[in-house]
Motif scaffolding. Sequence first.
Motif, PDB file in Angstrom:
ATOM      1  N   ALA A 206      49.605  10.952  26.239  1.00 36.42           N
ATOM      2  CA  ALA A 206      50.529  11.617  27.074  1.00 36.42           C
ATOM      3  C   ALA A 206      50.376  12.756  27.696  1.00 36.42           C
ATOM      4  CB  ALA A 206      52.160  11.635  26.513  1.00 36.42           C
ATOM      5  N   VAL A 207      51.064  13.234  28.795  1.00 39.00           N
ATOM      6  CA  VAL A 207      50.720  14.626  29.611  1.00 39.00           C
ATOM      7  C   VAL A 207      52.318  15.161  29.578  1.00 39.00           C
ATOM      8  CG1 VAL A 207      48.849  13.873  30.738  1.00 39.00           C
ATOM      9  CG2 VAL A 207      50.901  13.343  31.850  1.00 39.00           C
ATOM     10  N   PHE A 208      52.281  16.436  29.550  1.00 34.34           N
ATOM     11  CA  PHE A 208      53.267  17.382  29.951  1.00 34.34           C
ATOM     12  C   PHE A 208      53.183  18.381  30.930  1.00 34.34           C
ATOM     13  CE2 PHE A 208      55.833  21.243  28.665  1.00 34.34           C
ATOM     14  CZ  PHE A 208      56.964  20.539  28.024  1.00 34.34           C
ATOM     15  N   PRO A 209      54.333  18.626  31.671  1.00 31.64           N
ATOM     16  CA  PRO A 209      54.026  19.320  33.017  1.00 31.64           C
ATOM     17  C   PRO A 209      54.049  20.655  32.551  1.00 31.64           C
ATOM     18  CG  PRO A 209      56.547  18.530  32.552  1.00 31.64           C
ATOM     19  CD  PRO A 209      55.614  18.003  31.582  1.00 31.64           C
ATOM     20  N   LYS A 210      53.037  21.417  31.938  1.00 34.60           N
ATOM     21  CA  LYS A 210      52.943  22.673  31.753  1.00 34.60           C
ATOM     22  C   LYS A 210      52.947  23.448  32.841  1.00 34.60           C
ATOM     23  CE  LYS A 210      52.200  25.783  28.308  1.00 34.60           C
ATOM     24  NZ  LYS A 210      53.227  26.108  27.111  1.00 34.60           N
ATOM     25  N   ALA A 211      52.309  23.019  33.824  1.00 33.78           N
ATOM     26  CA  ALA A 211      52.073  23.942  34.873  1.00 33.78           C
ATOM     27  C   ALA A 211      53.328  24.066  35.904  1.00 33.78           C
ATOM     28  CB  ALA A 211      50.834  23.672  35.788  1.00 33.78           C
TER      29      ALA A 211
ATOM     30  N   LYS B 145      45.435   8.575  33.697  1.00 33.03           N
ATOM     31  CA  LYS B 145      44.904   7.638  33.063  1.00 33.03           C
ATOM     32  C   LYS B 145      45.405   8.125  31.504  1.00 33.03           C
ATOM     33  CE  LYS B 145      41.395   4.253  31.941  1.00 33.03           C
ATOM     34  NZ  LYS B 145      39.774   3.899  31.859  1.00 33.03           N
ATOM     35  N   VAL B 146      46.743   7.893  31.299  1.00 28.80           N
ATOM     36  CA  VAL B 146      47.376   8.027  30.278  1.00 28.80           C
ATOM     37  C   VAL B 146      48.329   6.915  30.131  1.00 28.80           C
ATOM     38  CG1 VAL B 146      47.177  10.776  30.272  1.00 28.80           C
ATOM     39  CG2 VAL B 146      49.145   9.611  31.388  1.00 28.80           C
ATOM     40  N   ASP B 147      48.830   6.825  28.841  1.00 22.54           N
ATOM     41  CA  ASP B 147      49.932   6.082  28.331  1.00 22.54           C
ATOM     42  C   ASP B 147      51.416   6.309  28.520  1.00 22.54           C
ATOM     43  OD1 ASP B 147      47.756   4.012  27.207  1.00 22.54           O
ATOM     44  OD2 ASP B 147      47.671   5.895  25.970  1.00 22.54           O
ATOM     45  N   GLY B 148      51.702   7.669  28.479  1.00 19.48           N
ATOM     46  CA  GLY B 148      52.858   8.107  28.705  1.00 19.48           C
ATOM     47  C   GLY B 148      53.104   9.597  29.339  1.00 19.48           C
ATOM     48  N   LEU B 149      54.520  10.072  29.542  1.00 15.07           N
ATOM     49  CA  LEU B 149      54.955  11.317  29.785  1.00 15.07           C
ATOM     50  C   LEU B 149      55.813  11.738  28.813  1.00 15.07           C
ATOM     51  CD1 LEU B 149      54.176   9.451  32.441  1.00 15.07           C
ATOM     52  CD2 LEU B 149      55.701  11.075  33.672  1.00 15.07           C
ATOM     53  N   GLU B 150      55.506  12.965  28.257  1.00 11.86           N
ATOM     54  CA  GLU B 150      56.249  13.732  27.424  1.00 11.86           C
ATOM     55  C   GLU B 150      57.275  14.353  28.271  1.00 11.86           C
ATOM     56  OE1 GLU B 150      56.523  17.451  24.103  1.00 11.86           O
ATOM     57  OE2 GLU B 150      54.741  16.875  24.992  1.00 11.86           O
TER      58      GLU B 150
ATOM     59  N   LEU C  97      52.966  12.298  40.085  1.00  9.94           N
ATOM     60  CA  LEU C  97      51.448  13.103  39.710  1.00  9.94           C
ATOM     61  C   LEU C  97      50.952  12.629  38.526  1.00  9.94           C
ATOM     62  CD1 LEU C  97      52.230  16.757  40.795  1.00  9.94           C
ATOM     63  CD2 LEU C  97      50.513  15.117  41.725  1.00  9.94           C
ATOM     64  N   ALA C  98      51.983  12.521  37.414  1.00 11.62           N
ATOM     65  CA  ALA C  98      51.551  12.251  35.973  1.00 11.62           C
ATOM     66  C   ALA C  98      50.972  10.824  35.789  1.00 11.62           C
ATOM     67  CB  ALA C  98      52.783  12.349  35.079  1.00 11.62           C
ATOM     68  N   CYS C  99      51.719  10.030  36.378  1.00 10.98           N
ATOM     69  CA  CYS C  99      51.357   8.332  36.486  1.00 10.98           C
ATOM     70  C   CYS C  99      50.003   8.111  37.227  1.00 10.98           C
ATOM     71  CB  CYS C  99      52.384   7.385  37.125  1.00 10.98           C
ATOM     72  SG  CYS C  99      54.058   7.480  35.851  1.00 10.98           S
ATOM     73  N   SER C 100      49.579   9.036  37.878  1.00  6.48           N
ATOM     74  CA  SER C 100      48.143   8.724  38.767  1.00  6.48           C
ATOM     75  C   SER C 100      47.134   9.123  37.733  1.00  6.48           C
ATOM     76  CB  SER C 100      47.999   9.671  39.923  1.00  6.48           C
ATOM     77  OG  SER C 100      47.942  11.161  39.478  1.00  6.48           O
TER      78      SER C 100
END
Length: 297
Positions: free
Chosen positions: A5-10, A34-39, A29-32
């Motif tokens: 997953a990714v987190f919007p740290k920036a 190659k990850v499975d989820g968004l924290e 942005l996050a869904c572009s």
Amino acid sequence: MPKLAVFPKAFMNALCKDGTMTVAEWINLACSLKVDGLEWYAGFLEMADEANWSEFRKIVEKHGKVIPMLCCSPDFTHPDASFREKEIQKQKHWIAMTSSLGGSFCRVLSGQRRPELSIAEGVDLAAECIHECLPYAQELGITLILENHYKDDFWEYPEFAQKMDVFCQLVDQIDHPNFGVNYDPSNAFLAGEDPLELLYRISNRVVTMHASDRYLIEGTIEDLRNEENGAIGYAKRLRHGEIGKGLNDYDAIFRELKRVGFNGWISIEDGVDGMGQLERSVTFLRKKIKEYWPDFK
């Protein structure tokens, strides 16, 4: 096997303070990647409207992703019982938020390291409050994840359980099927400690992980331990950086997680220097995870 997953740290100021980025923009942005989820983060400005919770879930799921984790910051070490009760109710609100988003993991913390608190008092207060939240979490199928955290942006003092020994004491006080650890190796550096030593002590309790990396802009690790040993304020010698190019030994981390059968979410806290950096970190982690979990897709 693990999922990314990714987190919007920036983009935390943009999403949580000045509103210059919408949640929908972050999702795109996050869904572009190659990850499975968004924290998710409980403090996104648009999360104040509960009607948005299910809508954001729908948008993310239309992209083929999920929202597995919610990041929030309860403060359970305040000496006033009425204050702690309000924090417990906040945590229960965030547990409900996690459930509405379709998530399974909701962060908890100990609270602030107030100077008047002894270690025993702080551990007892934090454990008592977390225990108060666990029945509701279990009812909704949510696992509470205690992070070896540094300091919430809005706190006066650092995390009470920032230091390894205190963190492990608190973890040992809570034995519940809906409780586990969110391991963040970079935060151990901020405590002037070795992230691998912490991992080896709590690896069998780790259910999720934050992936980031730090690098020294000057001096040595020993300098860091001597000068930044749990001090208030961010470590002056450390900076966030691209994952795989900093101080963390991801081979050692993943070797230990694989040994204990870890198969949870790994959420990337990165991208402070732009989406290109975040993309490179995703690529690094995908490759590294596949080395240790060959069936990783």
